[in-house]
Every structure is written in C-alpha cells, then in structure tokens.
Design a protein around this motif. Structure first.
Motif, PDB file in Angstrom:
ATOM      1  N   THR A 101      76.909  85.817  57.374  1.00  0.00           N
ATOM      2  CA  THR A 101      77.141  87.097  58.067  1.00  0.00           C
ATOM      3  C   THR A 101      76.572  88.304  57.219  1.00  0.00           C
ATOM      4  N   MET A 115      81.091  90.039  62.273  1.00  0.00           N
ATOM      5  CA  MET A 115      80.870  88.696  61.648  1.00  0.00           C
ATOM      6  C   MET A 115      81.013  87.578  62.735  1.00  0.00           C
ATOM      7  N   ILE A 154      77.931  87.511  64.866  1.00  0.00           N
ATOM      8  CA  ILE A 154      76.587  86.982  63.967  1.00  0.00           C
ATOM      9  C   ILE A 154      76.608  85.287  63.908  1.00  0.00           C
TER      10      ILE A 154
END
Ligand code: 8YV
Length: 316
Positions: free
Chosen positions: A99, A294, A297
């Motif tokens: 990430t 995060m 992603i």
C-alpha cells in the motif's frame, strides 16, 4: 448460460472489516487464521488459491507459500515486506503489492507524536491528573523538543516525512542511511554510531528485515547521550529489545517512544513498568482515512490481478 465461478482468495490474517466485506462480495474468501489445522487445510485447498492477502506485520511464511502452487499474487495490507521471502517470491514469479504512499504521513505523524509524548511526558502527566496527584504536588519538568538535534535512521519516504515535520520544530535534522541523498539539506552520517553520538533524539525509520535486524543495539545506546530519547515506528526487529531495556534501566538513555516490538503483541514487562517509556500497539498507520486508502489499494490490486491487468502497486 454458465455462471463463472468466483475466484478464491486466501486471507492470512484479519484486515479491515470493510475490506473483508468487499472481498467477500467479489471473491470466495478463505481465512487461514481460522483453520484449526492450516497445513491440512492447505493440503486439500492450497492448489485453488492464486491470490493471498496479508498484513505487513504478518507477511506469509515460505512453508505456506510452498503449499500454494498456483499462487500469482501476495497483496500486502501495509508497506513492510520483511515477513515475506522476496527471493523466493521472485523465483516463483509471484507478484507482491504493497500500500505504497498511503501511510507515510500517518507514520511520520506518529513519530512526532511519540517524540512529543515521550519528551513532554504527556502520558505520565495524563495519569498524574487522573490519579489526583496534582491536588497534592506540582508536576515535574519535562524536556524541550524544539531546536534539538534529531537523528533519523533511514531516509526513505517515512524518514523524509518525519524530517519535514521536524523542520517545523526548528530541529537540526541529520540522518544515517545506506547512501547519502545530496538533494536533501540534512547532515548525512554514513555511520549510525556517529549519528547517535550527535543526536538528542533518535528516530528509527529504516525498513525491517534480515539486513536491519538488531542494528540498534548496546553500541548505539552507549553512543547516544544519556539524555537521548529513542523512537521506533519502523519494526521491533531493528532494535535489540534486551539492550534497549538495559539501556533504559542503566540510564544510558533517558526514554523511549515505541509503536513496534520484537514479539508483537507481547510487550516486555520491563518496558510496561517504566514511566519514561511511551507505548503504542503498532498503530502508526491506523487512522480511519489511511486504513480506508490501504483497503482500497489492496482491493484494486487483487481485482487487477484477476482481470489480468497491470498491478498498480507491485514492488520491483
Ligand atoms: C500496518 C505495517 O500496521 O505497513 C506495514 O508494514 O506494519 C503497518 O502499517 C500493518 O501492515 C497492518 O496491520
């Protein structure tokens, strides 16, 4: 009409609930951490998995990877790859995504937060007020942060973000790293011990892994001035925890602010007992905003993998 069977993914450790829900809506999700006998489970199911999802702090062991012969992707919820054998994944042509970019700011914020909390004794004084001690006596004096010498060990994205923030505190910023970046206006020390000798505060911001294991040990604590504070937002493995405890007990350093530990979630009782140590449960990147980024992603990369599209956050 035939309906395509959803792809199956393997979750090595729990991640954000909304990411798990999103994964479940698109893929068939199996949780390795819920299996009573993970080895037996993988012996039966291992061949079906082409993608695994894990966390930076947990990674995935090579024996598990060996039970996943069709694996093409490890999507890491985090930036650390120290808990994955990248030589092995390269050999097997398994892509690894992280990430990247999502958590730099939060981790740098936490480094400054820990530095301020340790130097200004924020947690100690919070307890002082709550426990009613203020009614009996005046609080003690703490240590100034502004204008001090800040040594940063590691000058990657997070190290730079820490330096940027420290500049706002008029600190003298200096760093040790495997190479000098001549575009940076900070003093460079090729040697960590030399940096330690000249630092009031030492912030550890290098990557974890075999190369950095135990680098911050007794020699570093001895080199630091006795008034120094050590902050670690990187990996517990970088610090020799026994040496850290001894340095704090002997007064070789004055305090520590820690987000990471050698054996998480175990935190040594000696550290818990010390008032000059501020402890956090590995949460530097744990804000709602960053954890959402995060999660997005991770999902994007898993989706791209199954669509045979380029992986936006693949390393190397
Ligand atoms: C996360 C981390 O806390 O990025 C990393 O490698 O260790 C942390 O940001 C972790 O991956 C999620 O649990």
């Amino acid at each position: 009409m035939t309906t395509a069977t959803p792809n199956e993914v393997l979750l090595i450790a729990p991640v954000m609930e909304n990411l798990q829900a999103r994964l479940e809506a698109t893929f068939v999700v199996h949780r390795l951490y819920e299996q009573a006998d993970p080895v037996a489970f993988l012996a039966v199911k291992g061949e079906t998995f082409r993608a695994v999802i894990t966390r930076g702090d947990i990674g995935v062991t090579t024996p598990v990877l060996e039970q996943l012969p069709q694996l093409g992707l490890i999507a890491v919820f985090g930036v650390g790859t120290d808990a994955i054998d990248l030589n092995y994944t390269r050999q097997r042509d398994i892509a690894v995504t992280i990430t990247s970019g999502a958590l730099t700011e939060d981790v740098a914020d936490m480094a400054l937060g820990l530095l301020l909390a340790t130097a200004r004794q924020l947690c100690f004084n919070d307890r002082f007020v709550r426990d009613g001690h203020w009614l009996q006596k005046a609080p003690g004096l703490s240590v100034q942060v502004s204008g001090k010498r800040l040594g940063i060990f590691g000058m990657g994205n997070i190290g730079r973000a820490i330096a940027q923030r420290a500049a706002g505190f008029n600190m003298r910023i200096q760093y040790a790293s495997h190479r000098q970046d001549t575009t940076l206006p900070y003093a460079y020390y090729p040697d960590l011990l030399a940096l330690a000798r000249e630092s009031d505060f030492l912030v550890i911001a290098i990557s974890g892994g075999k190369d950095s294991a135990g680098l911050v040990d007794k020699t570093v604590f001895d080199a630091l001035p006795a008034h120094a504070l050590v902050i670690n937002i990187a990996r517990g493995s970088i610090v020799n925890e026994k040496d850290l405890i001894a340095a704090l007990q002997n007064g070789d350093i004055a305090g520590a602010g820690l987000d990471v530990y050698a054996q998480e979630p175990q935190v040594p009782a000696e550290l818990i007992a010390m008032d000059n140590v501020v402890l956090q449960p590995h949460i530097a990147s744990a804000t709602q905003e960053t954890r959402q980024k995060m999660s997005d992603i991770v999902f994007t990369n898993v989706e791209a993998f199954f669509n045979q599209a380029p992986l936006p956050h693949a390393i190397e």
